[in-house]
Scaffold this motif. Structure first.
Motif, PDB file in Angstrom:
ATOM      1  N   VAL A  41     -10.236 127.216   3.794  1.00 45.63           N
ATOM      2  CA  VAL A  41      -9.322 126.208   3.210  1.00 45.63           C
ATOM      3  C   VAL A  41      -8.525 125.552   4.321  1.00 45.63           C
ATOM      4  O   VAL A  41      -8.058 126.201   5.252  1.00 45.63           O
ATOM      5  N   GLN A  42      -8.381 124.257   4.161  1.00 48.77           N
ATOM      6  CA  GLN A  42      -7.536 123.520   5.098  1.00 48.77           C
ATOM      7  C   GLN A  42      -6.557 122.717   4.260  1.00 48.77           C
ATOM      8  O   GLN A  42      -6.952 122.026   3.326  1.00 48.77           O
ATOM      9  N   ASN A  43      -5.282 122.829   4.599  1.00 47.04           N
ATOM     10  CA  ASN A  43      -4.290 122.094   3.836  1.00 47.04           C
ATOM     11  C   ASN A  43      -4.123 120.680   4.366  1.00 47.04           C
ATOM     12  O   ASN A  43      -4.422 120.398   5.517  1.00 47.04           O
ATOM     13  N   VAL A  44      -3.603 119.815   3.479  1.00 50.00           N
ATOM     14  CA  VAL A  44      -3.246 118.468   3.916  1.00 50.00           C
ATOM     15  C   VAL A  44      -2.034 118.628   4.832  1.00 50.00           C
ATOM     16  O   VAL A  44      -1.139 119.433   4.567  1.00 50.00           O
ATOM     17  N   SER A  45      -2.041 117.876   5.893  1.00 47.38           N
ATOM     18  CA  SER A  45      -0.929 117.989   6.837  1.00 47.38           C
ATOM     19  C   SER A  45       0.345 117.384   6.243  1.00 47.38           C
ATOM     20  O   SER A  45       0.318 116.284   5.686  1.00 47.38           O
ATOM     21  N   ALA A  46       1.448 118.111   6.346  1.00 51.31           N
ATOM     22  CA  ALA A  46       2.707 117.607   5.772  1.00 51.31           C
ATOM     23  C   ALA A  46       3.322 116.537   6.677  1.00 51.31           C
ATOM     24  O   ALA A  46       3.853 115.537   6.205  1.00 51.31           O
ATOM     25  N   ASP A  47       3.189 116.735   7.973  1.00 55.35           N
ATOM     26  CA  ASP A  47       3.847 115.800   8.895  1.00 55.35           C
ATOM     27  C   ASP A  47       2.852 114.864   9.594  1.00 55.35           C
ATOM     28  O   ASP A  47       3.237 114.092  10.483  1.00 55.35           O
ATOM     29  N   GLY A  48       1.601 114.913   9.205  1.00 51.44           N
ATOM     30  CA  GLY A  48       0.592 114.040   9.819  1.00 51.44           C
ATOM     31  C   GLY A  48       0.160 114.528  11.193  1.00 51.44           C
ATOM     32  O   GLY A  48      -0.686 113.901  11.831  1.00 51.44           O
ATOM     33  N   GLU A  49       0.723 115.619  11.655  1.00 53.63           N
ATOM     34  CA  GLU A  49       0.384 116.077  13.011  1.00 53.63           C
ATOM     35  C   GLU A  49      -0.347 117.413  13.041  1.00 53.63           C
ATOM     36  O   GLU A  49      -1.336 117.573  13.733  1.00 53.63           O
ATOM     37  N   THR A  50       0.185 118.381  12.266  1.00 59.56           N
ATOM     38  CA  THR A  50      -0.481 119.688  12.261  1.00 59.56           C
ATOM     39  C   THR A  50      -0.662 120.183  10.828  1.00 59.56           C
ATOM     40  O   THR A  50       0.025 119.739   9.907  1.00 59.56           O
ATOM     41  N   THR A  51      -1.598 121.123  10.683  1.00 61.20           N
ATOM     42  CA  THR A  51      -1.863 121.714   9.374  1.00 61.20           C
ATOM     43  C   THR A  51      -2.267 123.174   9.595  1.00 61.20           C
ATOM     44  O   THR A  51      -2.454 123.597  10.731  1.00 61.20           O
ATOM     45  N   ASP A  52      -2.420 123.945   8.487  1.00 62.34           N
ATOM     46  CA  ASP A  52      -2.889 125.327   8.615  1.00 62.34           C
ATOM     47  C   ASP A  52      -4.342 125.407   8.171  1.00 62.34           C
ATOM     48  O   ASP A  52      -4.749 124.710   7.245  1.00 62.34           O
ATOM     49  N   MET A  53      -5.097 126.272   8.809  1.00 60.57           N
ATOM     50  CA  MET A  53      -6.509 126.482   8.448  1.00 60.57           C
ATOM     51  C   MET A  53      -6.691 127.978   8.163  1.00 60.57           C
ATOM     52  O   MET A  53      -6.337 128.809   9.004  1.00 60.57           O
ATOM     53  N   THR A  54      -7.203 128.295   6.968  1.00 57.00           N
ATOM     54  CA  THR A  54      -7.431 129.701   6.621  1.00 57.00           C
ATOM     55  C   THR A  54      -8.910 129.912   6.332  1.00 57.00           C
ATOM     56  O   THR A  54      -9.536 129.063   5.688  1.00 57.00           O
ATOM     57  N   PHE A  55      -9.454 131.022   6.803  1.00 53.72           N
ATOM     58  CA  PHE A  55     -10.865 131.317   6.491  1.00 53.72           C
ATOM     59  C   PHE A  55     -11.090 132.831   6.528  1.00 53.72           C
ATOM     60  O   PHE A  55     -10.198 133.583   6.941  1.00 53.72           O
ATOM     61  N   THR A  56     -12.252 133.247   6.035  1.00 54.91           N
ATOM     62  CA  THR A  56     -12.549 134.686   6.045  1.00 54.91           C
ATOM     63  C   THR A  56     -13.813 134.968   6.864  1.00 54.91           C
ATOM     64  O   THR A  56     -14.731 134.144   6.909  1.00 54.91           O
TER      65      THR A  56
END
Ligand code: ADP
Ligand code: ASP
Ligand code: MG
Length: 407
Positions: free
Chosen positions: A294-309
């Protein structure tokens, strides 16, 4: 006369008495006039013991020698089974993987079957001899012993049934069939008389270890009639069949779980084109399988979080690889969590029903269970939750989808 393959798993050949019990089943088929090829696993616990010895010898070991060691469990049981059959007046001989030969690629410890030469085996079977094959093992094109991955005797059996054009492949085990969920965790689980290849494939790949995933793939591709049944009780088991052989489809026919995955979160990943390729490229190059992402939409347009298994066994390697590439990928920190379980609901009926996933989410919400990652496909929904809630979630979902056994 039918030609059948009978496979006996570890608990079914755990000691000489159990081997005798299994041999009685072989004898019954022989007495009924069938041609029988038997596939045996190592005695229960033996493969674990051998794996442990290898790890103690060296944590970083030669994969070819790992296979030479762990394949030996099946050599013992195939010989013992042949001897026991002979004491019952049945002609029998053992076949090791290299003797058939069962040829594989050279991906040691997870080899894939390329071809089984059944010429010799067919000759002996035509003479009335029972072929007792060591499951789990094969031989590479350079003559080294290979193994097919844990639980691989199922795959040996199905592949052999396909190569021998057998009428049936019976998988004898310590449960009397495939259940709606692992009966050792959900006591209200119900035995299925039939399950489709597709559903069985999902169940196996999502964690139900009753059949190795690859064996179901092979059965589906070669249309092998597989039956899962008990080696201790005389009753019909579960038939794995084509979809059109089942009249009524449940929306959800089974629930599986997998405790072998770990969750990785990369915080503050640069939100730019090519970042996913930069993260997953090196993992793919290292032969690491990534499952949920899963990758979230970036809140600030610069960084986001990426989660995987990834598989728990790969966690340390992944952590090291990512830290190594931190500057080139561009992220803040790595958080690893191995205290998770993946729970999946499976059913071909899902294709034509709405609201199936919603029932899963609301059932877990009512129990206060937080969902960390979700992934879906046509006939399954998987969620990742904290490991401590595994049993509660499985039982609640089992009841919610109306799968509980009556009485
Ligand atoms: P074998 O040694 O005979 O190959 P396994 O231990 O590999 O046996 O597989 C049988 C086990 O699979 C059962 O004891 C049971 O706990 C587990 N299992 C998990 N999910 C299911 C399921 N849906 N139906 C039946 N058994 C299941
Ligand atoms: N003995 C092997 C294992 O324990 C193969 C099998 O039992 O199917 O994984
Ligand atoms: Mg097994």
């Amino acid at each position: 006369m039918a030609r059948i393959v009978q496979k006996f798993g570890g608990t079914s050949v755990a000691d000489l008495n159990r081997i005798r019990n299994a041999a009685e089943r072989v004898k019954r088929a022989v007495d009924a006039g069938d041609q029988v090829a038997v596939v045996v696993s190592a005695m229960a616990g033996e493969t674990n013991r051998l794996v442990d010895l290898v790890r103690q010898a060296s944590p970083l070991h030669d994969a070819r020698e790992y296979d030479a060691v762990v394949a030996s469990g099946e050599q013992v049981t195939s010989g013992l089974m042949a001897i026991v059959l002979q004491t019952m007046g049945i002609q029998a001989r053992s076949f090791q993987g290299w003797q058939m030969p069962l040829k594989t690629d050279n991906a040691h410890s997870r080899a894939r079957i390329l071809e089984i030469d059944t010429t010799l085996m067919r000759q002996r079977m035509d003479e009335g001899v029972v072929a007792v094959c060591a499951g789990f093992q094969g031989v590479s094109n350079v003559g080294r012993i290979t193994t097919l991955g844990r639980g691989g005797s199922d795959t040996s059996a199905v592949a052999l049934a396909a190569a021998l054009e057998a009428d049936r492949c019976d998988i004898f085990t310590d449960v009397d069939g495939v259940y709606t969920c692992d009966p050792r965790i959900v006591t209200k689980a119900r035995k299925l008389d039939r399950i489709t290849y597709e559903e069985m494939l999902e169940m196996a790949s999502l964690g139900a270890k009753v059949l190795q995933t690859r064996s179901v793939e092979l059965a589906m591709n070669h249309r092998v009639r597989v039956q899962v049944l008990s080696s201790f009780e005389d009753k019909p088991g579960t038939l794995v069949v084509d979809e059109d052989e089942i009249m009524e489809h449940e929306v959800v026919s089974g629930i599986a779980y997998n405790r072998d995955e770990a969750k990785i979160t990369l915080r503050r990943v640069a939100d730019r084109p090519g970042v996913a390729a930069a993260i997953f490229g090196p993992l793919a190059d290292a032969g690491i399988n990534v499952d949920m992402i899963v990758q979230n939409v970036s809140a600030d347009g610069e960084t986001t979080d990426m989660t995987f298994t990834v598989g728990k066994a790969d966690l340390d390697r992944v952590n090291a690889l990512l830290k190594d590439k931190q500057a080139t990928i561009g992220f803040g920190e790595v958080i690893c969590d191995s205290g998770v379980v993946k729970v999946s609901i499976i059913g071909v009926g899902m294709r034509s029903h709405a609201g199936v996933a919603q029932k899963m989410f609301s059932t877990l919400a009512e129990r206060g269970i937080n969902i960390q990652v979700i992934s879906t496909s046509e006939i399954k929904v998987s969620i990742l939750i904290a490991e401590d809630y595994a049993e509660l979630a499985l039982r609640a979902l089992h009841t919610a989808y109306g799968l509980d056994a009556i009485g």
